[in-house]
Design a protein around this motif. Structure first.
Motif, PDB file in Angstrom:
ATOM      1  N   ARG A   1       0.834  -1.197   0.000  1.00 13.21           N
ATOM      2  CA  ARG A   1       0.000   0.000   0.000  1.00 13.21           C
ATOM      3  C   ARG A   1       0.871   1.249   0.000  1.00 13.21           C
ATOM      4  NH1 ARG A   1      -1.980   3.283   4.173  1.00 13.21           N
ATOM      5  NH2 ARG A   1      -1.082   1.892   5.738  1.00 13.21           N
ATOM      6  N   ALA A   2       0.540   2.210  -0.853  1.00 12.37           N
ATOM      7  CA  ALA A   2       1.191   3.511  -0.772  1.00 12.37           C
ATOM      8  C   ALA A   2       0.853   4.111   0.598  1.00 12.37           C
ATOM      9  CB  ALA A   2       0.693   4.422  -1.888  1.00 12.37           C
ATOM     10  N   PRO A   3       1.818   4.705   1.299  1.00 12.25           N
ATOM     11  CA  PRO A   3       1.590   5.128   2.688  1.00 12.25           C
ATOM     12  C   PRO A   3       0.392   6.044   2.885  1.00 12.25           C
ATOM     13  CG  PRO A   3       3.920   5.268   2.141  1.00 12.25           C
ATOM     14  CD  PRO A   3       3.195   4.965   0.863  1.00 12.25           C
ATOM     15  N   TYR A   4       0.077   6.855   1.893  1.00 10.79           N
ATOM     16  CA  TYR A   4      -1.028   7.810   2.019  1.00 10.79           C
ATOM     17  C   TYR A   4      -2.387   7.181   1.749  1.00 10.79           C
ATOM     18  CZ  TYR A   4      -0.062   7.645  -2.970  1.00 10.79           C
ATOM     19  OH  TYR A   4       0.185   7.200  -4.242  1.00 10.79           O
ATOM     20  N   SER A   5      -2.419   5.989   1.134  1.00  8.48           N
ATOM     21  CA  SER A   5      -3.674   5.454   0.627  1.00  8.48           C
ATOM     22  C   SER A   5      -4.591   4.956   1.731  1.00  8.48           C
ATOM     23  CB  SER A   5      -3.399   4.303  -0.341  1.00  8.48           C
ATOM     24  OG  SER A   5      -4.613   3.747  -0.804  1.00  8.48           O
ATOM     25  N   ALA A   6      -5.874   5.247   1.595  1.00  6.24           N
ATOM     26  CA  ALA A   6      -6.870   4.612   2.451  1.00  6.24           C
ATOM     27  C   ALA A   6      -6.927   3.118   2.128  1.00  6.24           C
ATOM     28  CB  ALA A   6      -8.233   5.257   2.230  1.00  6.24           C
ATOM     29  N   HIS A   7      -7.530   2.360   3.021  1.00  7.75           N
ATOM     30  CA  HIS A   7      -7.562   0.903   2.876  1.00  7.75           C
ATOM     31  C   HIS A   7      -8.723   0.366   3.688  1.00  7.75           C
ATOM     32  CE1 HIS A   7      -5.734   0.694   6.951  1.00  7.75           C
ATOM     33  NE2 HIS A   7      -5.131   1.795   6.552  1.00  7.75           N
ATOM     34  N   GLY A   8      -9.059  -0.896   3.499  1.00 12.93           N
ATOM     35  CA  GLY A   8     -10.130  -1.503   4.283  1.00 12.93           C
ATOM     36  C   GLY A   8     -10.908  -2.514   3.475  1.00 12.93           C
ATOM     37  N   THR A   9     -11.815  -3.198   4.142  1.00 19.44           N
ATOM     38  CA  THR A   9     -12.616  -4.226   3.480  1.00 19.44           C
ATOM     39  C   THR A   9     -13.555  -3.632   2.436  1.00 19.44           C
ATOM     40  OG1 THR A   9     -14.249  -4.071   5.265  1.00 19.44           O
ATOM     41  CG2 THR A   9     -12.535  -5.747   5.484  1.00 19.44           C
TER      42      THR A   9
END
Length: 337
Positions: A252-260
């Motif tokens: 993941r790019a450090p700035y990117s949001a993430h989640g299910t």
């Protein structure tokens, strides 16, 4: 734009969005109403709180939401996703034959550029859809248009400017633009902006407007928040929410949001594309962010839609047995630049 913060969200001060069915119920808080393109903006009387009014209307089973502020997604606190950097020109020869696929692009607009000089879609572009020339996100739409043009070279762009030069808009503006799209819906729609909601639930008027585009595949950025808090409209179950991976294509790019709630990811770091022709930039820039990863996924679907319905292409892309999956980032789409 007068706004206030509510948790991680921002809303327009003293405004609530409703549909016509809620007009009488909202009357006791109403100072004025503006209605256009499928949504009513209630300007509240002094002392009325938009979130409390929204809650009361929803308790009555009505569709209501504070007028959320949505933002384009370069970061505001530094890093590679915060601003564009000048780049050397990139050669690109536009495909002569059109695929018949239409990509809707709601953003800051699109500026004149050699990559689409002479194209039919740009010739039809109204002056008010030109890209913003001032502000922290001026050129955002032009940058995205270049990624779409390169990765889906046969597609036509249909552009509407909804973000200002600082990348800001409100929910009412977006809902109205989506409502107008029903007359000629695009095959794929790119939304490289979004917001958190005041209650972490999907904003109902925005939800309704996207769902009404039945045959359009909507692709939206997951946001550069670095968190797993749902970001709307990307987190809607019938929207393809896109995160960004770094140059390894595995992290993941450090700035990117993430989640299910994220469906797909694509490269987002240090992409080069078309930009404004200014004193500092000669029409090209390098920029990073989930906004631009989103464009690569949009283009992948649009390119495939030349041979099959866009929704079928999107389903194959997201559900293929051999697709590379990354936890909390979804299916990896490598892009075609």
């Amino acid at each position: 734009m007068e706004l206030e913060s509510v948790g991680a969200s921002f809303i327009r001060t003293g405004q609530v969005l409703i549909d016509r069915s809620a007009m009488s119920a909202a009357a006791r808080w109403t100072q004025a109403v503006s209605e256009a393109d499928g949504v009513c903006v209630v300007h509240l009387a002094a002392g009325a709180d938009p979130c409390e009014v929204t809650a009361e209307l929803r308790d009555q089973g009505l569709r209501a939401s504070p007028n959320h502020v949505l933002r384009g997604q370069p970061l505001f606190f530094g890093g590679p996703a915060s601003r564009p950097f000048p780049a050397e020109p990139v050669p690109f020869k536009r495909r002569r034959s059109a695929s018949g696929v239409v990509i809707g692009l709601l953003d800051t607009g699109v500026a004149k550029h050699p990559w689409w000089s002479g194209s039919e879609w740009y010739a039809r572009l109204a002056p008010e859809q030109a890209d913003a020339t001032e502000g922290s996100q001026a050129g955002h739409g032009t940058f995205i248009a270049g990624l779409l043009a390169r990765a889906a070279p046969g597609a036509e762009l249909r552009v509407e400017r909804v973000l200002d030069g600082d990348g800001l808009t409100d929910e009412a503006t977006v809902v109205r633009a989506l409502h107008r799209m029903r007359q000629r819906p695009p095959h794929v729609l790119n939304l490289s902006f979004g917001c958190h909601s005041f209650d972490d639930r999907p904003p109902p008027l925005l939800t309704d407007a996207i769902r009404a585009l039945d045959d359009t595949v909507t692709v939206a950025c997951a946001g550069n928040t670095g968190s797993d808090q749902p970001f709307w409209p990307a987190a809607l179950p019938y929207v393809v929410g896109v995160a960004a991976v770094d140059a390894t294509l595995g992290r993941r790019a450090p700035y990117s949001a993430h989640g299910t709630w994220v469906d797909a990811c694509a490269p987002g770091d240090w992409l080069t594309s078309s930009y404004l022709d200014t004193a500092d930039f000669g029409g090209y820039a390098t920029w990073s962010g989930t906004s631009f990863a989103t464009a690569l996924v949009t283009a992948a679907i649009a390119d495939g839609a030349a041979e099959a319905p866009a929704r079928e292409v999107a389903e194959r892309l997201l559900e293929a047995r051999d697709a590379e999956q990354i936890a909390d980032l979804g299916v990896l789409v490598r892009g075609n630049l």
